[in-house]
Design a protein around this motif. Structure first.
Motif, PDB file in Angstrom:
ATOM      1  N   PHE A  77       0.848  -1.195   0.000  1.00 13.49           N
ATOM      2  CA  PHE A  77       0.000   0.000   0.000  1.00 13.49           C
ATOM      3  C   PHE A  77       0.880   1.240   0.000  1.00 13.49           C
ATOM      4  CE2 PHE A  77      -2.973  -2.867   2.584  1.00 13.49           C
ATOM      5  CZ  PHE A  77      -3.509  -3.407   1.420  1.00 13.49           C
ATOM      6  N   VAL A  78       0.469   2.232  -0.767  1.00 10.84           N
ATOM      7  CA  VAL A  78       1.234   3.460  -0.948  1.00 10.84           C
ATOM      8  C   VAL A  78       0.352   4.639  -0.542  1.00 10.84           C
ATOM      9  CG1 VAL A  78       2.510   4.890  -2.589  1.00 10.84           C
ATOM     10  CG2 VAL A  78       2.453   2.398  -2.886  1.00 10.84           C
ATOM     11  N   GLY A  79       0.843   5.447   0.404  1.00 14.34           N
ATOM     12  CA  GLY A  79       0.084   6.618   0.830  1.00 14.34           C
ATOM     13  C   GLY A  79       0.777   7.301   1.983  1.00 14.34           C
ATOM     14  N   TYR A  80       0.277   8.480   2.330  1.00 14.22           N
ATOM     15  CA  TYR A  80       0.878   9.213   3.453  1.00 14.22           C
ATOM     16  C   TYR A  80      -0.149  10.183   4.022  1.00 14.22           C
ATOM     17  CZ  TYR A  80       4.644  11.096   6.310  1.00 14.22           C
ATOM     18  OH  TYR A  80       5.430  11.446   7.363  1.00 14.22           O
TER      19      TYR A  80
ATOM     20  N   ARG B  89       1.289  -1.272 -12.303  1.00 10.78           N
ATOM     21  CA  ARG B  89       0.461  -0.075 -12.193  1.00 10.78           C
ATOM     22  C   ARG B  89      -0.126   0.035 -10.795  1.00 10.78           C
ATOM     23  NH1 ARG B  89       1.972   2.953 -16.079  1.00 10.78           N
ATOM     24  NH2 ARG B  89       0.069   4.179 -15.796  1.00 10.78           N
ATOM     25  N   LEU B  90      -0.200   1.235 -10.272  1.00  7.82           N
ATOM     26  CA  LEU B  90      -0.863   1.502  -8.999  1.00  7.82           C
ATOM     27  C   LEU B  90      -2.363   1.657  -9.229  1.00  7.82           C
ATOM     28  CD1 LEU B  90       1.632   4.147  -7.560  1.00  7.82           C
ATOM     29  CD2 LEU B  90       1.389   1.774  -6.794  1.00  7.82           C
ATOM     30  N   VAL B  91      -3.153   1.071  -8.356  1.00  2.00           N
ATOM     31  CA  VAL B  91      -4.605   1.192  -8.461  1.00  2.00           C
ATOM     32  C   VAL B  91      -5.154   1.725  -7.144  1.00  2.00           C
ATOM     33  CG1 VAL B  91      -4.787  -0.650 -10.167  1.00  2.00           C
ATOM     34  CG2 VAL B  91      -5.004  -1.193  -7.734  1.00  2.00           C
ATOM     35  N   SER B  92      -6.306   2.369  -7.210  1.00  2.00           N
ATOM     36  CA  SER B  92      -6.920   2.937  -6.008  1.00  2.00           C
ATOM     37  C   SER B  92      -7.310   1.837  -5.042  1.00  2.00           C
ATOM     38  CB  SER B  92      -8.143   3.760  -6.390  1.00  2.00           C
ATOM     39  OG  SER B  92      -8.804   4.218  -5.227  1.00  2.00           O
ATOM     40  N   ARG B  93      -7.044   2.085  -3.766  1.00  2.00           N
ATOM     41  CA  ARG B  93      -7.385   1.117  -2.725  1.00  2.00           C
ATOM     42  C   ARG B  93      -8.079   1.876  -1.597  1.00  2.00           C
ATOM     43  NH1 ARG B  93      -7.645  -1.489   2.297  1.00  2.00           N
ATOM     44  NH2 ARG B  93      -7.135  -3.689   2.093  1.00  2.00           N
TER      45      ARG B  93
ATOM     46  N   GLN C  63      -8.642   7.415   1.783  1.00  2.00           N
ATOM     47  CA  GLN C  63      -9.320   7.505   0.494  1.00  2.00           C
ATOM     48  C   GLN C  63      -8.344   7.685  -0.669  1.00  2.00           C
ATOM     49  OE1 GLN C  63     -12.972   7.125   0.346  1.00  2.00           O
ATOM     50  NE2 GLN C  63     -12.101   6.277   2.228  1.00  2.00           N
ATOM     51  N   LYS C  64      -7.073   7.991  -0.369  1.00  2.00           N
ATOM     52  CA  LYS C  64      -6.098   8.227  -1.427  1.00  2.00           C
ATOM     53  C   LYS C  64      -4.964   7.209  -1.403  1.00  2.00           C
ATOM     54  CE  LYS C  64      -7.210  13.147  -1.618  1.00  2.00           C
ATOM     55  NZ  LYS C  64      -6.719  14.546  -1.519  1.00  2.00           N
ATOM     56  N   VAL C  65      -5.217   6.086  -0.747  1.00  2.00           N
ATOM     57  CA  VAL C  65      -4.224   5.013  -0.708  1.00  2.00           C
ATOM     58  C   VAL C  65      -4.233   4.275  -2.041  1.00  2.00           C
ATOM     59  CG1 VAL C  65      -3.576   2.848   0.410  1.00  2.00           C
ATOM     60  CG2 VAL C  65      -4.454   4.754   1.779  1.00  2.00           C
ATOM     61  N   LEU C  66      -3.045   3.931  -2.513  1.00  2.00           N
ATOM     62  CA  LEU C  66      -2.892   3.171  -3.756  1.00  2.00           C
ATOM     63  C   LEU C  66      -2.323   1.792  -3.438  1.00  2.00           C
ATOM     64  CD1 LEU C  66      -1.387   5.982  -6.026  1.00  2.00           C
ATOM     65  CD2 LEU C  66      -3.788   5.316  -5.775  1.00  2.00           C
ATOM     66  N   GLU C  67      -2.608   0.846  -4.304  1.00  4.28           N
ATOM     67  CA  GLU C  67      -2.153  -0.533  -4.096  1.00  4.28           C
ATOM     68  C   GLU C  67      -1.214  -0.943  -5.215  1.00  4.28           C
ATOM     69  OE1 GLU C  67      -4.870  -3.877  -2.745  1.00  4.28           O
ATOM     70  OE2 GLU C  67      -4.541  -4.422  -4.855  1.00  4.28           O
ATOM     71  N   ALA C  68      -0.098  -1.555  -4.820  1.00  5.47           N
ATOM     72  CA  ALA C  68       0.852  -2.128  -5.776  1.00  5.47           C
ATOM     73  C   ALA C  68       0.785  -3.647  -5.654  1.00  5.47           C
ATOM     74  CB  ALA C  68       2.269  -1.635  -5.473  1.00  5.47           C
ATOM     75  N   ASP C  69       0.411  -4.305  -6.707  1.00  5.29           N
ATOM     76  CA  ASP C  69       0.269  -5.765  -6.709  1.00  5.29           C
ATOM     77  C   ASP C  69       1.382  -6.352  -7.571  1.00  5.29           C
ATOM     78  OD1 ASP C  69      -0.435  -8.422  -6.942  1.00  5.29           O
ATOM     79  OD2 ASP C  69      -2.573  -8.031  -7.195  1.00  5.29           O
ATOM     80  N   PHE C  70       2.288  -7.103  -6.937  1.00  2.00           N
ATOM     81  CA  PHE C  70       3.364  -7.761  -7.680  1.00  2.00           C
ATOM     82  C   PHE C  70       3.336  -9.266  -7.427  1.00  2.00           C
ATOM     83  CE2 PHE C  70       4.806  -5.893  -3.759  1.00  2.00           C
ATOM     84  CZ  PHE C  70       5.679  -6.792  -3.172  1.00  2.00           C
ATOM     85  N   SER C  71       2.095  -9.789  -7.301  1.00  2.31           N
ATOM     86  CA  SER C  71       1.929 -11.234  -7.063  1.00  2.31           C
ATOM     87  C   SER C  71       2.511 -12.074  -8.199  1.00  2.31           C
ATOM     88  CB  SER C  71       0.443 -11.564  -6.902  1.00  2.31           C
ATOM     89  OG  SER C  71      -0.137 -10.843  -5.838  1.00  2.31           O
ATOM     90  N   ALA C  72       2.592 -11.510  -9.392  1.00  2.65           N
ATOM     91  CA  ALA C  72       3.100 -12.265 -10.544  1.00  2.65           C
ATOM     92  C   ALA C  72       4.609 -12.453 -10.504  1.00  2.65           C
ATOM     93  CB  ALA C  72       2.708 -11.550 -11.840  1.00  2.65           C
ATOM     94  N   PHE C  73       5.288 -11.775  -9.560  1.00  2.72           N
ATOM     95  CA  PHE C  73       6.745 -11.905  -9.456  1.00  2.72           C
ATOM     96  C   PHE C  73       7.061 -12.959  -8.390  1.00  2.72           C
ATOM     97  CE2 PHE C  73      10.944 -10.717  -7.850  1.00  2.72           C
ATOM     98  CZ  PHE C  73      11.653 -10.604  -9.031  1.00  2.72           C
ATOM     99  N   HIS C  74       7.892 -13.944  -8.716  1.00  6.15           N
ATOM    100  CA  HIS C  74       8.104 -15.087  -7.833  1.00  6.15           C
ATOM    101  C   HIS C  74       9.563 -15.305  -7.414  1.00  6.15           C
ATOM    102  CE1 HIS C  74       3.997 -16.329  -8.795  1.00  6.15           C
ATOM    103  NE2 HIS C  74       4.291 -16.190 -10.075  1.00  6.15           N
TER     104      HIS C  74
END
Length: 387
Positions: free
Chosen positions: A13-16, A46-50, A63-74
């Motif tokens: 999660f990305v935010g401050y 890509r960052l998506v709204s979370r 309300q302005k937190v972004l999500e980074a999903d890197f589940s595809a990286f192993h």
């Protein structure tokens, strides 16, 4: 922050939060995963709204937190997550051993909460001597401090239409008077949080979670390497932690089969300015059906656990016997005062559906393991449609 298993979900999660300025508006829409050893960019996403939902505030938070999903990286290794123009994370690992790190960290967390034990090197530098080894008092109706806290604990009970029993604003209003007098040994177990209290409902929940994990998760019961004093002795670490808590839980049972609601300082709410070994004198608080049903359920589960019975057969038999006495207490209480009439709020722990869910839990654990239960009590304990 600990890390991720290679084949499991991996999200960040990305935010401050900027205080009175609100949340930081992040314009960037992409992130990179960087190999911490080489500096190589190994994954781009890509960052998506979370946005957070369901918070009961006039100004919704997160309300302005972004999500980074890197589940595809192993690929195993050490990495840093970077959002250009915003910043970078601390280093973290992707590794098969991460779940073991989490388990060991959690076990050491519980080790630090142990009551009545010497805590120290080589397991932790946060050392303290044995604490709360003296017997605790069973309070009399003249204890003004206990009465003062009961007034706070029971606040809101009058708003519940199902609370038809007397409200326990003082000890004399409790339906289940103390059978013992004087002092009682409730040593051991774990401190509940930053304070040194012991809450019967929370204790029962911890025992349940440990025993359930040992019985249900493949390999969990064989863990004997969590970095605890008992590690390496050939017995399950999880079941030994459960035993340490269950032993204290069994001590909270009054001679009539009911269980005290909690253990707290005698003269103030929290021991927030002393080390454990210099803790206050403590008292037990009254019994109720929530505490009794939860303790009954947890001890029945522990006493019937296949793994626990193999490791500690004598203790298992004692805990199952205590659970049966607890059920007998509940049966008498409900026969005497009725379903809702046998329930008295003392605190918020376990209080969401009054005692319905705890009664159902206790009935289930005893029924599962061959204890014949009164169907009228068991049926009364099934949670209502509100749950």
């Amino acid at each position: 922050q600990v890390g991720y298993a290679p084949d499991w979900v991996k999200k960040a999660f990305v935010g401050y939060y900027l205080g009175t300025l609100g949340e930081l508006e992040i314009k960037e829409s992409a992130f990179w995963l960087i190999d911490a050893a080489t500096g190589e960019r190994v994954f781009h996403g890509r960052l998506v709204s979370r946005r957070e939902g369901g918070q009961p505030y006039a100004t919704p938070p997160y309300q302005k937190v972004l999500e980074a999903d890197f589940s595809a990286f192993h690929r195993p290794g050490q990495y840093v997550l970077v959002v250009p123009g915003v910043g970078a994370s601390y280093r973290f690992r992707i590794d098969e051993g991460i779940s073991a790190v989490v388990a060991r960290t959690y076990a050491l967390g519980l080790y630090h909460q142990r009551c009545g034990a010497d805590i120290g090197l080589p397991f932790t530098r946060f050392a303290h001597a044995r604490c709360h080894t003296d017997s605790v008092e069973i309070p009399s109706s003249g204890n003004a401090k206990v009465r003062e806290r009961l007034l706070g604990f029971t606040q809101g009970a009058e708003k519940n239409p199902r609370h038809t029993a007397p409200i326990v604003k003082e000890l004399d209003a409790d339906l289940y008077r103390f059978a013992r007098t004087g002092k009682v040994d409730v040593s051991g177990g774990h401190h509940d949080a930053g304070d040194y209290g012991k809450y019967t409902f929370n204790s029962a929940q911890l025992v349940h979670e440990l025993v359930f994990a040992a019985d249900a998760f493949p390999g969990a019961a064989t863990l004997d390497n969590l970095g605890l004093p008992e590690s390496g002795d050939g017995l399950s670490d999880l079941l030994q932690i459960a035993r340490y808590e269950a032993e204290m839980l069994a001590k909270l049972q009054d001679s009539d089969g009911g269980f005290y609601y909690l253990v707290h300082p005698k003269d103030r709410p929290y021991e927030d300015d002393v080390l454990p070994e210099r803790g206050d004198r403590q008292v037990v608080f009254p019994k109720n059906t929530i505490a009794t049903a939860a303790a009954t359920a947890a001890l029945a589960q522990t006493g019937s656990s296949p793994g626990f019975k193999r490791a500690f057969p004598a203790d298992a038999a004692r805990y199952l016997a205590a659970a049966r006495r607890g059920w007998d207490f509940l049966r008498v209480a409900r026969s005497r005062f009725g379903g809702d009439g046998s329930y008295q709020r003392i605190g918020h722990y376990g209080d969401e559906f009054i005692h319905d869910d705890e009664l159902a839990w206790a009935a289930t654990e005893l029924f599962r393991h061959g204890r014949q239960v009164d169907p009228r009590v068991a049926a009364a304990g099934v949670p209502s449609r509100r749950s």
